[in-house]
Design an enzyme around this catalytic site. Structure first.
Site: not given
Length: 475
Positions: A322-323
């Protein structure tokens, strides 16, 4: 280019549909239509940041080659090499653009003095990278045949409806559709309705809830009431943002004859974290299950610690996917702890159903705070405010009252439709109560008229509104 933008709704989409169906009237229609969709998809991706399309083309070229290699040696001595090479190249490309700066920053904190590159993040790189990997890995595992046409590989990886934010479409689910899909009026009209429903989710619910959520998370130390209001608004915002995008993607696919799998199934009615992840971002959960969890042994291992290890690896990678931020890593590990407590400790198993639902929703809400926060310090302060700690003893304030008053109708509508309310109403109508003589006809007409009215309202918001991209564009 946003699905919820005037340029897409009144320019790109109608022109693409017109060109696609016009080519369907010619001989050799399917190759022409596929080529046209590939060109349209690359144009769609290049809109605003043209150089990003070069990264896309590199990904297509590499994975086309890996696919041919995998098809040639699938039963040979070196059968695993194409898959390994695809993993190294695809994840290497993803690492350079998404994680290199994060890793170098950590090394600099340990005493090094390394320059930090200023590479911008190509939109949706995590989504199309996972799709490209699915293509090669499915061929390696015998779940699909290598495409000889680079145009078909390019269309699979870059098809604009699901290019930017999913759903992640595995190759085996659409391989035959590249040549053998069938367009129909029923499918097209169902796709239009699905697209409009998703557009309304984004414009009329998610974008409006974002105002209160951004205001709350923008405070250094919000009051307890504002913190809870902001977290609830964000919990609903991200659902309508992402599920709205998925609805639009699935609807667009139907307009062109493609059938994509569902990505959301009312996750906020779940009564366990396990059930929540069977209903939320289903395509990502399925991808990690098929390509990470099961190859590691899944739950069919001879030791409990191996099962725990497999869960840990999957949720660590889910957070990282996700990041490049510690908040995402901790978010993934938080879900690992909750799932491990349910699977191995029986957490919530004997609780009454309403208690299990409330517990699940609270844990998901806390997790979204961690997900939304800028860093771990911000997340800690925000969660402390929700607990009434560090908020200066303020339970409520004028700002919280203002945002609650301004957003109450939207908030109530968001709560109602987070459950399958429309499904229940339709079942009630069809359930033998004979409140309508022709429920099917009246329901369909009423639903169509409602969507048209909501589209007009949404379009008016778009014309006068501000730029508000989808949350998952960042991933």
């Amino acid at each position: 280019m946003l699905f919820s933008s005037s340029s897409f709704l009144f320019g790109f989409l109608p022109l693409t549909l017109l060109g696609y169906y016009a080519l369907g009237l010619l001989p050799w229609r399917r190759p022409l239509q596929n080529s046209f969709l590939l060109a349209a998809s690359l144009f769609f991706y290049a809109w605003g940041e043209p150089w990003f399309v070069l990264v896309m083309l590199v990904s297509i070229g590499l994975n086309y080659g890996f696919g041919l290699w995998a098809g040639a040696v699938r039963r040979g001595r070196w059968a695993k090499l194409p898959g390994i090479a695809a993993l190294v190249c695809n994840l290497g490309l993803l690492f350079v653009f998404k994680y290199l700066r994060f890793v170098l920053g950590i090394l600099n904190q340990l005493g090094l003095n390394l320059p930090l590159p200023g590479l911008p993040l190509p939109i949706g790189i995590s989504f199309f990278t996972f799709q490209a990997l699915s293509y090669v890995l499915d061929i390696s595992r015998g779940r699909g045949e290598a495409q000889r046409s680079p145009l078909k590989v390019g269309l699979y990886i870059s098809f604009f409806p699901q290019l930017i934010a999913g759903p992640i479409v595995t190759y085996e689910t659409v391989a035959k559709q590249l040549d053998c899909r069938r367009e129909s009026w029923d499918g097209f009209s169902a796709g239009v309705c699905r697209f409009l429903a998703g557009l309304c989710k984004k414009v009329l619910l998610s974008n409006q809830l974002a105002v209160a959520a951004d205001a709350a998370f923008g405070q250094i130390q919000p009051s307890m009431g504002l913190a809870w209001l902001g977290s609830i608004c964000y919990t609903l915002q991200i659902y309508y943002d992402f599920s709205g995008y998925s609805d639009m993607a699935i609807g667009l696919g139907q307009m062109f004859g493609f059938q994509f799998l569902e990505n959301f199934k009312y996750p906020y009615i779940s009564t366990s974290i396990t059930e929540f992840w069977r209903r939320w971002h289903i395509s990502l959960s399925t991808w990690f299950r098929d390509y990470v969890y099961i190859p590691l042994g899944g739950s069919r291992v001879d030791r409990t610690w191996k099962h725990v290890r497999n869960l840990f690896v999957v949720w660590l990678l889910t957070g990282i996917w996700h990041g490049a931020n510690w908040t995402f890593v901790c978010w993934g590990l938080f879900y690992f702890l909750l799932l491990a407590a349910e699977k191995f400790g029986g957490l919530g198993r004997r609780w009454p159903l309403p208690v299990r639902w409330l517990y699940t929703l609270l844990m998901v809400n806390f997790a979204w705070v961690l997900f939304r926060a800028e860093d771990l310090g911000h997340a800690g302060r925000y969660l402390a405010s929700m607990a009434g700690i560090g908020a200066g003893g303020r339970f409520w304030e004028d700002l919280a009252a203002f945002y609650l008053r301004e957003n109450l109708p939207v908030l109530l509508a968001a709560v109602v439709f987070a459950a399958p309310t429309a499904v229940w109403v339709r079942q009630w109508i069809y359930g033998g109560r004979r409140v309508l003589k022709k429920p099917s006809f009246l329901w369909d007409v009423g639903y169509a008229l409602l969507l048209i009215a909501l589209f007009v309202v949404s379009a008016s918001y778009l014309v006068k509104g501000t730029y508000n991209p989808f949350i998952y564009f960042n991933f």
